[in-house]
Scaffold this motif. Structure first.
Motif, PDB file in Angstrom:
ATOM      1  N   ILE A  47     -36.852   5.491  87.667  1.00  0.00           N
ATOM      2  CA  ILE A  47     -35.746   6.451  87.662  1.00  0.00           C
ATOM      3  C   ILE A  47     -35.848   7.456  88.806  1.00  0.00           C
ATOM      4  CG2 ILE A  47     -34.628   8.318  86.374  1.00  0.00           C
ATOM      5  CD1 ILE A  47     -35.277   6.748  83.800  1.00  0.00           C
ATOM      6  N   GLN A  48     -36.999   8.111  88.947  1.00  0.00           N
ATOM      7  CA  GLN A  48     -37.122   9.108  90.011  1.00  0.00           C
ATOM      8  C   GLN A  48     -37.040   8.481  91.402  1.00  0.00           C
ATOM      9  OE1 GLN A  48     -36.983  12.452  89.378  1.00  0.00           O
ATOM     10  NE2 GLN A  48     -36.623  12.466  91.589  1.00  0.00           N
ATOM     11  N   GLU A  76     -26.743   3.199  87.515  1.00  0.00           N
ATOM     12  CA  GLU A  76     -26.541   4.438  86.742  1.00  0.00           C
ATOM     13  C   GLU A  76     -27.052   5.662  87.495  1.00  0.00           C
ATOM     14  OE1 GLU A  76     -28.403   6.696  82.814  1.00  0.00           O
ATOM     15  OE2 GLU A  76     -28.814   4.556  83.136  1.00  0.00           O
ATOM     16  N   HIS A  77     -28.293   5.637  87.928  1.00  0.00           N
ATOM     17  CA  HIS A  77     -28.898   6.837  88.506  1.00  0.00           C
ATOM     18  C   HIS A  77     -28.480   7.059  89.963  1.00  0.00           C
ATOM     19  CE1 HIS A  77     -31.223   7.875  85.001  1.00  0.00           C
ATOM     20  NE2 HIS A  77     -31.517   6.587  84.855  1.00  0.00           N
ATOM     21  N   THR A 104     -24.855   8.383  89.778  1.00  0.00           N
ATOM     22  CA  THR A 104     -24.836   9.756  89.238  1.00  0.00           C
ATOM     23  C   THR A 104     -25.144  10.748  90.351  1.00  0.00           C
ATOM     24  OG1 THR A 104     -25.451   9.031  87.010  1.00  0.00           O
ATOM     25  CG2 THR A 104     -25.866  11.338  87.568  1.00  0.00           C
ATOM     26  N   LYS A 141     -33.378   7.958  92.224  1.00  0.00           N
ATOM     27  CA  LYS A 141     -32.726   9.224  92.594  1.00  0.00           C
ATOM     28  C   LYS A 141     -33.149   9.661  93.991  1.00  0.00           C
ATOM     29  CE  LYS A 141     -32.314  11.011  87.854  1.00  0.00           C
ATOM     30  NZ  LYS A 141     -32.732  12.073  86.912  1.00  0.00           N
ATOM     31  N   ASP A 168     -39.011   2.995  83.205  1.00  0.00           N
ATOM     32  CA  ASP A 168     -38.795   4.428  83.402  1.00  0.00           C
ATOM     33  C   ASP A 168     -39.379   4.928  84.718  1.00  0.00           C
ATOM     34  OD1 ASP A 168     -37.485   4.519  81.023  1.00  0.00           O
ATOM     35  OD2 ASP A 168     -39.109   5.439  79.877  1.00  0.00           O
ATOM     36  N   LEU A 182     -29.875   0.242  85.497  1.00  0.00           N
ATOM     37  CA  LEU A 182     -30.620   1.483  85.719  1.00  0.00           C
ATOM     38  C   LEU A 182     -30.395   1.977  87.154  1.00  0.00           C
ATOM     39  CD1 LEU A 182     -32.837   3.179  84.059  1.00  0.00           C
ATOM     40  CD2 LEU A 182     -34.468   2.081  85.602  1.00  0.00           C
ATOM     41  N   GLU A 194     -22.456  11.462  81.954  1.00  0.00           N
ATOM     42  CA  GLU A 194     -22.971  10.486  80.990  1.00  0.00           C
ATOM     43  C   GLU A 194     -22.007   9.311  80.797  1.00  0.00           C
ATOM     44  OE1 GLU A 194     -21.053  13.888  78.614  1.00  0.00           O
ATOM     45  OE2 GLU A 194     -22.341  13.655  80.377  1.00  0.00           O
TER      46      GLU A 194
END
Length: 386
Positions: free
Chosen positions: A102-103, A348-349, A352, A106, A99, A345, A258
């Protein structure tokens, strides 16, 4: 007369019509130009992957693999050595939740887009997917981001082969030597100054008193860098290409972000970058009436398995709404991709953010050039306009 040559430019550009012929007419095919057997049906490949005692990875997992890699990486070993390596590498991987990435993912995506959005056009690999994947690796491995273009150039050299001579060129071999030296220097820095990252955890990994040897750490680290920089970047590139080729599917992802995870799974099935991996027969074996001999090379076409109508409904249709189906886009069995969660991961991010900030983005009309690889299928470059 039908022929399948894994070294040919035709296969690099579009292998799928040839895969269809192979699945239907020659499910166990001897390729004279490739000096190997070719498996293309989903169930045949799964059975071969699971039967590692017969279909061995120990001689290398790429058709034209470098001898130094054989027996030194997770992908080029069989049990019990593979199991030992996997346990130790997993011990390094699993020390921390993902986790925390994630940031940073992005942020890296936004940082990359900021550099070209006002220009109105960009090259996807060098300006987006590679900066993002190398940036994530810098978090995971403590690898300097400034080296990204040189690292990727040498990885592509290592993975490619001259399609005419079917041999690694001096430039290909020099690329691998550069990567080995780069990785050794990186490991030396981590040994002198341990950090809170994956390379340090690999160096320190221990399970019941067992630790990775220096050569294992070196080759495992090199494999992680190659997979993180090129495989993950190509994975992201192919997803963008698939969506751009299917306007309705792309519009659905932009409207409902999503759905990006559905698109990821569908791209892995429909058009995986990891097209073909090798095994070597340890004993004589018969399949579909063909007598295969001990020592023969076998390539398993994961890309062909993704389009096998015996396994997938409407396999040539790219449909992000289809029910999840088992695919081989990330391998299977003991050699299922260890970094699959990180790769997914990342894609995905990053994607997005990509579509949130540039919903009108589209690929320029151009004929794509593909890298010359018997294993991976990836474009050399792709240009987009905003």
């Amino acid at each position: 007369m039908f022929s399948f040559d894994p070294y040919s430019r035709e296969v690099d550009v579009d292998p799928y019509p040839l895969y269809k012929i192979l699945r239907d007419q020659y499910p166990c095919y001897w390729s004279e130009p490739g000096d190997c057997w070719v498996l293309t049906r989903h169930n045949d490949i799964v059975e071969a992957v699971m039967n590692w005692e017969v279909f061995s990875s120990g001689k290398g997992n790429m058709l034209d693999d470098l001898p130094e890699r054989a027996g030194s990486t997770l992908g080029t070993t069989d049990p019990p050595r593979h199991d030992r390596l996997r346990v130790l590498v997993q011990a390094a991987f699993m020390k921390r939740s993902l986790d925390h990435l994630i940031q940073p993912i992005k942020d890296l995506a936004n940082e990359a887009i900021d550099k070209f959005i006002d220009r109105g056009e960009f090259e996807f690999i060098t300006e987006f997917s590679s900066p993002v994947t190398v940036g994530v690796l810098s978090h995971l491995l403590g690898m300097p981001r400034k080296d990204q273009l040189e690292i990727r150039r040498n990885i592509v050299l290592t993975l490619t082969t001259d399609p005419e001579t079917r041999q690694k060129t001096a430039a290909n071999l020099a690329g691998f030597e550069w990567l080995k030296k780069y990785t050794l220097n990186l490991l030396d820095e981590h040994k002198r100054s341990p950090k809170e990252d994956l390379l340090t955890r690999l160096i320190e990994a221990e399970v019941e008193g067992d630790k990775l040897r220096d050569q294992e750490i070196h080759m495992t680290s090199l494999t992680l860098i190659m997979a993180g920089v090129e495989s993950a970047s190509s994975f992201m590139t192919m997803l963008a290409l698939n969506l751009d080729d299917h306007a309705q599917q792309k519009a659905a992802v932009i409207k409902e972000p999503e759905l990006i995870n559905n698109a990821i799974e569908e791209s892995l099935r429909f058009n995986t970058t990891a097209q073909r991996f090798r095994r070597t027969l340890t004993v004589d074996h018969e399949l579909h009436g063909q007598a295969m001999r001990a020592g023969d090379k076998v390539i398993m076409c994961y890309g062909a398995a993704g389009r096998d109508e015996r396994q997938h409904s409407n396999p040539d249709t790219y449909d992000i709404h289809r029910k999840p189906e088992k695919h081989l886009g990330l391998g299977a069995g003991k050699h299922f991709c260890l970094g699959n969660l990180v790769a997914k991961l990342m894609v995905e991010h990053a994607m997005t953010v990509f579509y949130e900030r540039m919903p009108e983005v589209k690929r320029k009309k151009e004929e794509l050039e593909w890298i010359t690889s018997t294993t991976f299928r990836s474009p050399v470059s792709t240009h987009y306009e905003i």
